[in-house]
Design a protein around this motif. Structure first.
Motif, PDB file in Angstrom:
ATOM      1  N   ASN A 258       7.238  -1.956   5.593  1.00  7.37           N
ATOM      2  CA  ASN A 258       6.734  -0.468   6.168  1.00  7.37           C
ATOM      3  C   ASN A 258       5.884  -0.432   7.013  1.00  7.37           C
ATOM      4  O   ASN A 258       5.567   0.740   7.489  1.00  7.37           O
ATOM      5  N   GLY A 259       5.350  -1.487   7.470  1.00 13.02           N
ATOM      6  CA  GLY A 259       4.169  -1.485   8.594  1.00 13.02           C
ATOM      7  C   GLY A 259       3.151  -0.904   7.995  1.00 13.02           C
ATOM      8  O   GLY A 259       1.864  -0.432   8.821  1.00 13.02           O
ATOM      9  N   ASN A 260       2.817  -0.784   6.782  1.00 15.01           N
ATOM     10  CA  ASN A 260       1.664  -0.204   6.006  1.00 15.01           C
ATOM     11  C   ASN A 260       0.578  -1.372   5.637  1.00 15.01           C
ATOM     12  O   ASN A 260       0.992  -2.162   4.956  1.00 15.01           O
ATOM     13  N   ASP A 261      -0.622  -1.280   6.293  1.00 10.51           N
ATOM     14  CA  ASP A 261      -1.635  -2.066   5.900  1.00 10.51           C
ATOM     15  C   ASP A 261      -2.389  -1.727   4.752  1.00 10.51           C
ATOM     16  O   ASP A 261      -3.280  -0.482   4.996  1.00 10.51           O
ATOM     17  N   ARG A 262      -2.262  -1.947   3.493  1.00 11.25           N
ATOM     18  CA  ARG A 262      -2.946  -1.012   2.395  1.00 11.25           C
ATOM     19  C   ARG A 262      -4.555  -1.514   2.518  1.00 11.25           C
ATOM     20  O   ARG A 262      -5.090  -2.426   2.519  1.00 11.25           O
ATOM     21  N   ASP A 263      -5.297  -0.523   2.370  1.00 17.10           N
ATOM     22  CA  ASP A 263      -6.649  -0.486   2.170  1.00 17.10           C
ATOM     23  C   ASP A 263      -7.208  -0.873   0.853  1.00 17.10           C
ATOM     24  O   ASP A 263      -6.287  -0.950   0.116  1.00 17.10           O
ATOM     25  N   PRO A 264      -8.238  -1.454   0.697  1.00 18.35           N
ATOM     26  CA  PRO A 264      -8.896  -1.718  -0.652  1.00 18.35           C
ATOM     27  C   PRO A 264      -8.625  -0.533  -1.697  1.00 18.35           C
ATOM     28  O   PRO A 264      -8.738   0.662  -1.293  1.00 18.35           O
TER      29      PRO A 264
END
Length: 391
Positions: free
Chosen positions: A223-229
């Motif tokens: 998805n190209g999503n870099d999940r944050d903390p």
């Protein structure tokens, strides 16, 4: 009771955290684990606190003790060729060999897989360096904190918008890496019993750690999503947090997976039903702060709400659930006396799988191993000590 791995012999060259915990699992399951040590370079966690009675010493570390229950300790100065020959004689009588040195160390000692397989073709040989025995990063060295950073675990931990907080401990050393290593050795042992063939297992600890981050890796690669903390919140949960309660630095963890648990939380706290999260959070925090964490946790659990008090170390030891599960074990150590140990976090219906003996003193079983497995006489053993081979 007979233990699942009774009759299996493991020559354990591992040290410090992950490797020692992997072989501890096998030892508690009944394997005869012979830990190879040396006074020339003592296992680092023998020198790590906490120490029994606050007095330091190579046989007094609680950290070492908890990682090495049910094992025997043998002194071998592997920088001496004669000591390597003795190690190979032990390997010839074993089913498993384990080490967590950096890539190439065992080969330089003359104890790499090829050398070991020559004396025991059926051997199961596990190496678990940080990045594995091959590839451009094979010579990189590190421990749990570095692996947490390299794999992105630290990136995912902490409060959104703030610097990464980490996990408060070297998480890879305690859960994923020893767990993966033990499972790999057990699977290989089963394969060996079915086929008669050994295996070489090259387990990169960073890869074992990455295996626990599958959803996050897929979210990025697909998805190209870099999940944050996430902080104290949780994906897909209606609300969750850790809040202070009445008492001196007492806290409680509460989770409401859906709006149903949220409404039950409000009712338990005596707050108006139907309030949205945004409007009620201040009232929830105030109501929680007026209650004791244990009493409130019991009330919330009774209402079907996941909740638990945040416990201090003494409170963890006295926890009723751990007591009921017989998790804590008291073993009589030769130097530290009666000492508290963790049991394994699982139980078998028909087999005992908890620690049988306290951690060994440094080199405690050297003489008996030399006599029982190598057939050496007391004089031969004394000569080997004089020449610095058993040291």
């Amino acid at each position: 009771m007979r233990r699942p791995l009774t009759g299996v012999r493991v020559i354990d060259f591992s040290w410090v955290g992950a490797g020692s915990y992997a072989t501890k699992i096998l030892a508690d399951l009944g394997a005869e684990v012979i830990k190879i040590e040396s006074t020339k370079k003592v296992d680092g966690i023998r020198l790590s606190p906490p120490f029994a009675g606050g007095q330091s010493g190579v046989n007094r570390s609680g950290y070492f003790a908890d990682r090495n229950t049910s094992k025997r300790s043998m002194l071998l100065n592997l920088k001496e060729p004669a000591a390597v020959d003795i190690a190979l004689r032990l390997v010839a009588q074993a089913e498993l060999v384990c080490n967590n040195f950096s890539a190439g160390v065992m080969d330089r000692l003359g104890l790499g897989y090829e050398a070991v397989a020559q004396v025991n073709p059926r051997i199961i040989y596990l190496s678990m360096s940080m990045n594995g025995d091959s590839g451009p990063e094979r010579h990189a060295r590190g421990y749990g904190a570095m692996m947490s950073a390299i794999t992105g675990l630290h990136h995912l931990s902490g409060i959104p918008g703030l610097a990464p907080a980490g996990t408060g401990t070297n998480y890879p050393d305690h859960i994923p890496n020893p767990g993966h290593a033990a499972f790999a050795m057990l699977a290989a042992l089963r394969h060996s019993r079915r086929t008669g063939r050994g295996q070489r297992i090259d387990m990169a600890q960073t890869e074992a750690m990455l295996a626990t981050l599958g959803p996050e890796l897929l979210d990025w690669t697909v998805n190209g999503n870099d999940r944050d903390p996430l902080g104290n919140s949780g994906e897909g949960l209606y609300w969750q947090d850790v809040l202070p309660t009445a008492g001196d630095d007492d806290w409680i963890a509460i989770s409401t997976p859906t709006s149903r648990e949220w409404d039950a939380l409000l009712a338990t706290l005596g707050l108006a039903a139907g309030s949205s999260r945004e409007h009620a959070l201040g009232d929830v925090a105030t109501a929680v702060a007026a209650r004791g964490n244990r009493e409130l946790a019991e009330a919330l659990q009774a209402a079907g709400i996941p909740a638990a008090p945040v416990l201090s170390p003494p409170e963890v030891i006295a926890d009723p659930q751990l007591t009921h599960r017989e998790h804590w074990r008291i073993l009589d150590h030769p130097e530290m006396g009666r000492t508290l140990y963790n049991g394994q976090p699982f139980r078998f219906a028909r087999h005992e799988v908890q620690p049988t003996r306290p951690a060994p003193l440094l080199g405690q079983h050297t003489d008996e191993i030399c006599e029982q497995l190598l057939g050496l006489s007391p004089q031969e053993i004394a000569d080997l000590r004089t020449t610095d081979i058993l040291s």
